[in-house]
Design a protein around this motif. Structure first.
Motif, PDB file in Angstrom:
ATOM      1  N   GLU A 221       4.340  11.360  -8.592  1.00 30.78           N
ATOM      2  CA  GLU A 221       4.308  11.966  -9.923  1.00 30.78           C
ATOM      3  C   GLU A 221       2.998  12.718 -10.175  1.00 30.78           C
ATOM      4  OE1 GLU A 221       6.875  12.261 -11.701  1.00 30.78           O
ATOM      5  OE2 GLU A 221       6.244  12.641 -13.749  1.00 30.78           O
ATOM      6  N   SER A 222       1.892  12.237  -9.624  1.00 29.56           N
ATOM      7  CA  SER A 222       0.585  12.853  -9.922  1.00 29.56           C
ATOM      8  C   SER A 222       0.272  14.053  -9.042  1.00 29.56           C
ATOM      9  CB  SER A 222      -0.540  11.825  -9.740  1.00 29.56           C
ATOM     10  OG  SER A 222      -0.425  10.794 -10.675  1.00 29.56           O
ATOM     11  N   SER A 223       0.742  14.047  -7.799  1.00 28.14           N
ATOM     12  CA  SER A 223       0.391  15.141  -6.881  1.00 28.14           C
ATOM     13  C   SER A 223       1.585  15.975  -6.444  1.00 28.14           C
ATOM     14  CB  SER A 223      -0.312  14.586  -5.629  1.00 28.14           C
ATOM     15  OG  SER A 223      -1.617  14.167  -5.955  1.00 28.14           O
TER      16      SER A 223
ATOM     17  N   LEU B 232       3.940  15.497   4.223  1.00 25.97           N
ATOM     18  CA  LEU B 232       3.499  14.099   4.292  1.00 25.97           C
ATOM     19  C   LEU B 232       4.694  13.147   4.155  1.00 25.97           C
ATOM     20  CD1 LEU B 232       0.433  13.370   4.413  1.00 25.97           C
ATOM     21  CD2 LEU B 232       0.591  12.734   2.005  1.00 25.97           C
TER      22      LEU B 232
ATOM     23  N   THR C 135       0.250  23.305  -1.531  1.00 22.75           N
ATOM     24  CA  THR C 135       0.297  21.912  -1.965  1.00 22.75           C
ATOM     25  C   THR C 135       1.695  21.330  -1.785  1.00 22.75           C
ATOM     26  OG1 THR C 135      -1.400  22.439  -3.589  1.00 22.75           O
ATOM     27  CG2 THR C 135      -0.265  20.349  -3.872  1.00 22.75           C
TER      28      THR C 135
ATOM     29  N   LEU D 262       4.174   5.660  -5.405  1.00 25.28           N
ATOM     30  CA  LEU D 262       4.428   5.582  -6.850  1.00 25.28           C
ATOM     31  C   LEU D 262       3.487   6.522  -7.602  1.00 25.28           C
ATOM     32  CD1 LEU D 262       6.346   3.884  -8.646  1.00 25.28           C
ATOM     33  CD2 LEU D 262       4.439   2.341  -9.062  1.00 25.28           C
ATOM     34  N   HIS D 263       2.218   6.529  -7.203  1.00 26.04           N
ATOM     35  CA  HIS D 263       1.255   7.422  -7.863  1.00 26.04           C
ATOM     36  C   HIS D 263       1.414   8.868  -7.369  1.00 26.04           C
ATOM     37  CE1 HIS D 263      -1.283   4.695 -10.242  1.00 26.04           C
ATOM     38  NE2 HIS D 263      -1.037   3.796  -9.315  1.00 26.04           N
ATOM     39  N   PHE D 264       1.480   9.020  -6.066  1.00 26.97           N
ATOM     40  CA  PHE D 264       1.464  10.356  -5.460  1.00 26.97           C
ATOM     41  C   PHE D 264       2.689  11.182  -5.879  1.00 26.97           C
ATOM     42  CE2 PHE D 264       2.032  13.214  -1.696  1.00 26.97           C
ATOM     43  CZ  PHE D 264       0.784  13.810  -1.686  1.00 26.97           C
TER      44      PHE D 264
ATOM     45  N   GLU E 220      -5.374   9.895  -3.321  1.00 24.39           N
ATOM     46  CA  GLU E 220      -4.731   9.750  -4.632  1.00 24.39           C
ATOM     47  C   GLU E 220      -5.508   8.768  -5.522  1.00 24.39           C
ATOM     48  OE1 GLU E 220      -1.971  11.680  -5.520  1.00 24.39           O
ATOM     49  OE2 GLU E 220      -2.584  10.997  -7.488  1.00 24.39           O
TER      50      GLU E 220
ATOM     51  N   PHE F 250       0.960   3.769  -3.201  1.00 24.65           N
ATOM     52  CA  PHE F 250       0.595   5.155  -2.932  1.00 24.65           C
ATOM     53  C   PHE F 250       1.695   6.113  -3.391  1.00 24.65           C
ATOM     54  CE2 PHE F 250       1.142   8.861  -0.162  1.00 24.65           C
ATOM     55  CZ  PHE F 250       0.039   9.579  -0.580  1.00 24.65           C
TER      56      PHE F 250
ATOM     57  N   PHE G 174      -3.945   5.421  -6.868  1.00 30.58           N
ATOM     58  CA  PHE G 174      -3.699   4.457  -5.794  1.00 30.58           C
ATOM     59  C   PHE G 174      -5.009   3.887  -5.265  1.00 30.58           C
ATOM     60  CE2 PHE G 174      -3.486   4.002  -1.075  1.00 30.58           C
ATOM     61  CZ  PHE G 174      -2.986   2.705  -1.096  1.00 30.58           C
TER      62      PHE G 174
ATOM     63  N   HIS H 276      -1.546   5.441 -14.897  1.00 29.11           N
ATOM     64  CA  HIS H 276      -0.516   6.420 -14.550  1.00 29.11           C
ATOM     65  C   HIS H 276      -0.575   7.643 -15.466  1.00 29.11           C
ATOM     66  CE1 HIS H 276       1.849   4.399 -11.417  1.00 29.11           C
ATOM     67  NE2 HIS H 276       1.527   3.267 -12.026  1.00 29.11           N
TER      68      HIS H 276
ATOM     69  N   GLU I 175      -3.303  10.586 -15.117  1.00 22.01           N
ATOM     70  CA  GLU I 175      -3.212  11.577 -14.043  1.00 22.01           C
ATOM     71  C   GLU I 175      -1.852  12.279 -14.012  1.00 22.01           C
ATOM     72  OE1 GLU I 175      -5.763  12.549 -12.450  1.00 22.01           O
ATOM     73  OE2 GLU I 175      -5.038  13.565 -10.649  1.00 22.01           O
ATOM     74  N   SER I 176      -0.779  11.569 -14.385  1.00 20.64           N
ATOM     75  CA  SER I 176       0.564  12.155 -14.270  1.00 20.64           C
ATOM     76  C   SER I 176       0.944  13.007 -15.476  1.00 20.64           C
ATOM     77  CB  SER I 176       1.614  11.047 -14.122  1.00 20.64           C
ATOM     78  OG  SER I 176       1.443  10.362 -12.914  1.00 20.64           O
TER      79      SER I 176
ATOM     80  N   LYS J  82      -7.802  17.422   0.057  1.00 19.13           N
ATOM     81  CA  LYS J  82      -8.330  17.281  -1.305  1.00 19.13           C
ATOM     82  C   LYS J  82      -9.177  16.010  -1.411  1.00 19.13           C
ATOM     83  CE  LYS J  82      -4.741  19.717  -3.961  1.00 19.13           C
ATOM     84  NZ  LYS J  82      -3.971  20.383  -2.890  1.00 19.13           N
TER      85      LYS J  82
ATOM     86  N   GLN K   9       0.831  -1.210   0.000  1.00 17.97           N
ATOM     87  CA  GLN K   9       0.000   0.000   0.000  1.00 17.97           C
ATOM     88  C   GLN K   9       0.868   1.264   0.000  1.00 17.97           C
ATOM     89  OE1 GLN K   9      -2.834  -0.626   3.255  1.00 17.97           O
ATOM     90  NE2 GLN K   9      -3.275  -2.636   2.398  1.00 17.97           N
TER      91      GLN K   9
ATOM     92  N   TYR L 181      -8.269  -5.413  -3.425  1.00 13.01           N
ATOM     93  CA  TYR L 181      -8.909  -6.031  -2.261  1.00 13.01           C
ATOM     94  C   TYR L 181     -10.395  -6.336  -2.435  1.00 13.01           C
ATOM     95  CZ  TYR L 181      -4.514  -4.854  -0.080  1.00 13.01           C
ATOM     96  OH  TYR L 181      -3.172  -4.763   0.205  1.00 13.01           O
TER      97      TYR L 181
ATOM     98  N   GLN M  12       2.293  20.800   1.939  1.00 11.44           N
ATOM     99  CA  GLN M  12       1.523  19.659   2.455  1.00 11.44           C
ATOM    100  C   GLN M  12       2.085  18.318   1.976  1.00 11.44           C
ATOM    101  OE1 GLN M  12      -2.210  20.832   0.855  1.00 11.44           O
ATOM    102  NE2 GLN M  12      -2.611  22.323   2.466  1.00 11.44           N
ATOM    103  N   SER M  13       2.415  18.232   0.693  1.00 12.11           N
ATOM    104  CA  SER M  13       2.841  16.928   0.158  1.00 12.11           C
ATOM    105  C   SER M  13       4.233  16.569   0.671  1.00 12.11           C
ATOM    106  CB  SER M  13       2.766  16.906  -1.367  1.00 12.11           C
ATOM    107  OG  SER M  13       3.616  17.864  -1.938  1.00 12.11           O
TER     108      SER M  13
ATOM    109  N   PRO N 216      -4.638  15.576   5.814  1.00 10.35           N
ATOM    110  CA  PRO N 216      -3.984  16.895   5.777  1.00 10.35           C
ATOM    111  C   PRO N 216      -3.849  17.512   4.381  1.00 10.35           C
ATOM    112  CG  PRO N 216      -2.433  15.144   6.425  1.00 10.35           C
ATOM    113  CD  PRO N 216      -3.808  14.572   6.496  1.00 10.35           C
ATOM    114  N   MET N 217      -3.908  16.725   3.303  1.00 13.83           N
ATOM    115  CA  MET N 217      -3.842  17.330   1.973  1.00 13.83           C
ATOM    116  C   MET N 217      -5.113  18.141   1.676  1.00 13.83           C
ATOM    117  SD  MET N 217      -0.854  16.737   0.484  1.00 13.83           S
ATOM    118  CE  MET N 217      -1.142  17.150  -1.245  1.00 13.83           C
TER     119      MET N 217
END
Lengths: 222, 222
Positions: A106-108, A156, A149, A102-104, B69, A100, B72, B103, B106-107, B56, A96, B80, A152-153, B53-54
């Motif tokens: 680059e995307s956020s 995190l 942003t 991996l996506h976060f 995200e 998370f 993710f 990917h 969004e990226s 969003k 998990q 699951y 915050q990121s 905390p983000m």
């Protein structure tokens, strides 16, 4: 045979580093084709467009497949070439975290840094008569959508690394993905408020595969 | 128990739709908490920050886990809760398409659309005396980093859909991820040059789970 099209100072460093990790772990061989940014404009050369129409790095060629997008290439290489799961977690909690980040990463985390880069270029390269307005607009965009942003990121990430050596248990593709993003912030604004991130970056840089990647592909940021 | 924190006209529509797909396929139950954007500023309410905390959307709560995200959360729900692989491919070629679009949507596709939205807001809401300069800057940014990337990435999607009903074999989480991105472009600039994308959007919208998501969470774009 795998061929990586690498562009200096770009996201393709991620894939070069991962290929070096796979080479050390499994003896995986690959070919490297190095492309150079234009020294003045910093743009990628047109040659990349001949390989994939997006014209951006990384591009990984695996026989007849031409693959783009960092996050996907990382998942692809790990699925087909990391057969003992040395660079991706199998445990649920760690998977998990891996997926998370991996996506976060680059995307956020990355898009506001790119927007900041663009607004800085616009502000500092505008004709001198409009530069004050351009700088005011940069400041407005920074306040509207960037600074909160980013804070915050990266907050995190800093918290996540409080009690961890790596993002997802042992070292994984997620560390490679987010490393680039954190270095992008560090190279522009420093990471003074983020000691855990700084220490994690140093752990990344001490890996033999990382050092091989720098030796063949060059430093990530000039 | 799963709880989705949904914000109107936002990325959380993706997760609402996916939960409805899982409900139809497996009878999965979930709770929905609807948050409303500020009518004037269009910003998310502070309440979201109290949950993550983000601040969003989407935020998905699964017992003690608070997940953010889109990409993710889609992978998490499919891993699951989609135990028969009804919404994710198992075949290699289709998995590659699935993971790529998850990917890429969004990226790479989304960030230039967000940047365009921000630059439009800056240009049209600037004080009238600086508006001409603000519009010139918007045009410069559009030319530097937005229009080519949007054309290339949506061209890629248009070509991919030339001979396909869905992005990765049968309908999957990748369609849900990229749907939002394509609707974001359509709502601002239309999709006149992209007939395959238009047809695919209509196929998405005809799914019963999509209709349920609209009925409970509202239209994606006003």
């Amino acid at each position: 045979m795998l061929t990586l099209h690498h562009l200096n100072h770009s996201r393709s460093f991620r894939i070069l580093w991962l290929l070096e990790e796979l080479k050390l772990a499994y003896g995986l061989e690959y070919q490297l084709v190095c492309h150079q940014r234009d020294k003045r404009t910093f743009l990628a050369p047109r040659a990349l467009k001949d390989i994939h129409p997006m014209g951006k790095a990384p591009i990984l060629v695996d026989d007849d497949k031409v693959l783009i997008e960092s996050g996907f290439i990382i998942e692809y290489l790990l699925k087909y070439y990391d057969l003992n799961h040395q660079l991706q977690p199998t445990d649920d909690v760690q998977w998990q975290a891996y997926s998370f980040w991996l996506h976060f990463g680059e995307s956020s985390m990355m898009p506001p840094l790119v927007m900041r880069l663009v607004m800085n270029a616009v502000a500092t390269k505008s004709p001198i008569v409009i530069r004050p307005v351009a700088k005011a607009i940069r400041q407005k965009v920074e306040k509207m959508v960037i600074s909160d942003t980013v804070r915050q990121s990266f907050g995190l990430l800093e918290n996540h690394l409080q009690d961890k050596h790596w993002l997802a248990g042992s070292f994984s593709g997620a560390d490679i993905q987010v490393y680039f993003t954190a270095k992008a912030l560090q190279s522009r604004s420093g990471l003074d408020d983020y000691p855990n991130i700084q220490n994690w970056l140093m752990r990344c840089q001490a890996r033999p595969a990382f050092e091989h990647a720098v030796a063949t592909g060059g430093q990530l940021f000039a």
